[in-house]
Design an enzyme around this catalytic site. Structure first.
Site, PDB file in Angstrom:
ATOM      1  N   HIS A  87      32.812  10.532 -18.815  1.00 23.49           N
ATOM      2  CA  HIS A  87      32.288   9.230 -19.212  1.00 23.49           C
ATOM      3  C   HIS A  87      32.412   9.061 -20.858  1.00 23.49           C
ATOM      4  O   HIS A  87      31.723   9.872 -21.408  1.00 23.49           O
ATOM      5  CB  HIS A  87      30.833   9.039 -18.671  1.00 23.49           C
ATOM      6  N   SER A  88      32.738   8.143 -21.343  1.00 24.25           N
ATOM      7  CA  SER A  88      32.947   7.645 -22.591  1.00 24.25           C
ATOM      8  C   SER A  88      33.646   8.608 -23.440  1.00 24.25           C
ATOM      9  O   SER A  88      34.763   8.953 -23.285  1.00 24.25           O
ATOM     10  CB  SER A  88      31.384   7.617 -23.113  1.00 24.25           C
ATOM     11  N   MET A  89      32.841   9.568 -24.431  1.00 22.27           N
ATOM     12  CA  MET A  89      33.532  10.477 -25.011  1.00 22.27           C
ATOM     13  C   MET A  89      34.138  11.521 -24.055  1.00 22.27           C
ATOM     14  O   MET A  89      35.288  12.044 -24.331  1.00 22.27           O
ATOM     15  CB  MET A  89      32.610  11.355 -25.912  1.00 22.27           C
TER      16      MET A  89
END
Length: 263
Positions: free
Chosen positions: A100-102
């Protein structure tokens, strides 16, 4: 039937991966990588949502939770290399990567590395969440030169991910800021050359929140160019941290996207 929440352990005594005890004989492996500033505990709800035939493992990066006293890393490749080495210590089995995300950025780079150097450990599916495709222009570089107060305020305004109680406690914020700064430097300075952005032979599932300002639903379609196999996308209610609102729906969609032999 879903497994009940269990105590979490580090397989083979390593630091980089942690997950529910008693899953080492599971049929396949799900490895999750959290967002910037996040630790393995952000995936604790997934323990009770994945069955006993799933070996759930979550990346625990330096600078948080059980590794709080270790300095956080601010470059992608050392993190990816360490995670690949940790996975290499495990018995090979069908593997799915979720980030998720990074964590999606790291999951893509980890998938590339495993496919190139340890094909037996390469992912059968890459699931990316809340992240624009690799090569997208970074909008975070302005954060890197900010002082601590402005940096914390900017994160709170842009991501709504810092609890109000933490923002109100300068001493506590000072403890967490070095890790947050390292993570955001890692993301902001991730600028792979076009030649390094190879398409993967595994399917990709791109997921996101309909109100995510940082990975708008229409940008997720760009991940299609990073696979030579199947591509799917799924949009959920909520913003950048949509997956915390209804983890059961996210896990259910992930399971629905698995290759047929893993369902």
């Amino acid at each position: 039937m879903h497994a009940t929440a269990n105590r979490w352990v580090q397989p083979a005594g390593q630091r980089w991966l942690t997950g529910p005890a008693g899953r080492d004989l599971a049929r396949w492996r799900l490895i999750c990588i959290p967002h910037a500033g996040g630790g393995a505990s952000s995936f604790r709800p997934w323990d009770a949502l994945t069955g006993s035939d799933v070996e759930l493992l979550v990346a625990q990066l330096p600078g948080r939770e059980s590794r709080f006293r270790e300095p956080a890393l601010d470059r992608v490749q050392p993190v990816v290399a360490a995670l690949a080495d940790a996975i290499g210590l495990l018995a090979p089995k069908p593997t799915v990567l979720f980030g998720h995300s990074m964590g999606a950025m790291l999951a893509y780079e980890l998938a590339r590395r495993l496919i190139q150097t340890a094909p037996a450990q390469g992912p059968r599916l890459l699931a990316v969440s809340g992240r624009t495709p690799p090569g997208s222009r970074s909008t975070l570089k302005d954060l890197l030169g900010m002082d601590d107060d402005d940096f914390a305020r900017a994160l709170s305004e842009r991501y709504d991910g810092i609890p109000a109680a933490l923002m109100a406690d300068p001493a506590l914020m000072a403890v967490f800021l070095p890790t947050l700064r390292a993570d955001f430097r890692m993301v902001a300075e991730y600028e792979p050359k076009p030649a390094e952005l190879s398409a993967l032979p595994c399917p990709i599932l791109a997921m996101g929140g309909i109100d995510d300002r940082h990975a708008a639903p229409e940008t997720l379609a760009g991940w299609q160019g990073f696979t030579t196999a199947r591509f799917d996308s799924a949009i959920f209610p909520g913003g950048h941290f949509y997956l915390g609102s209804d983890p059961a729906a996210v896990v259910a969609r992930l399971m629905a996207g698995l290759p047929d032999d893993l369902r």
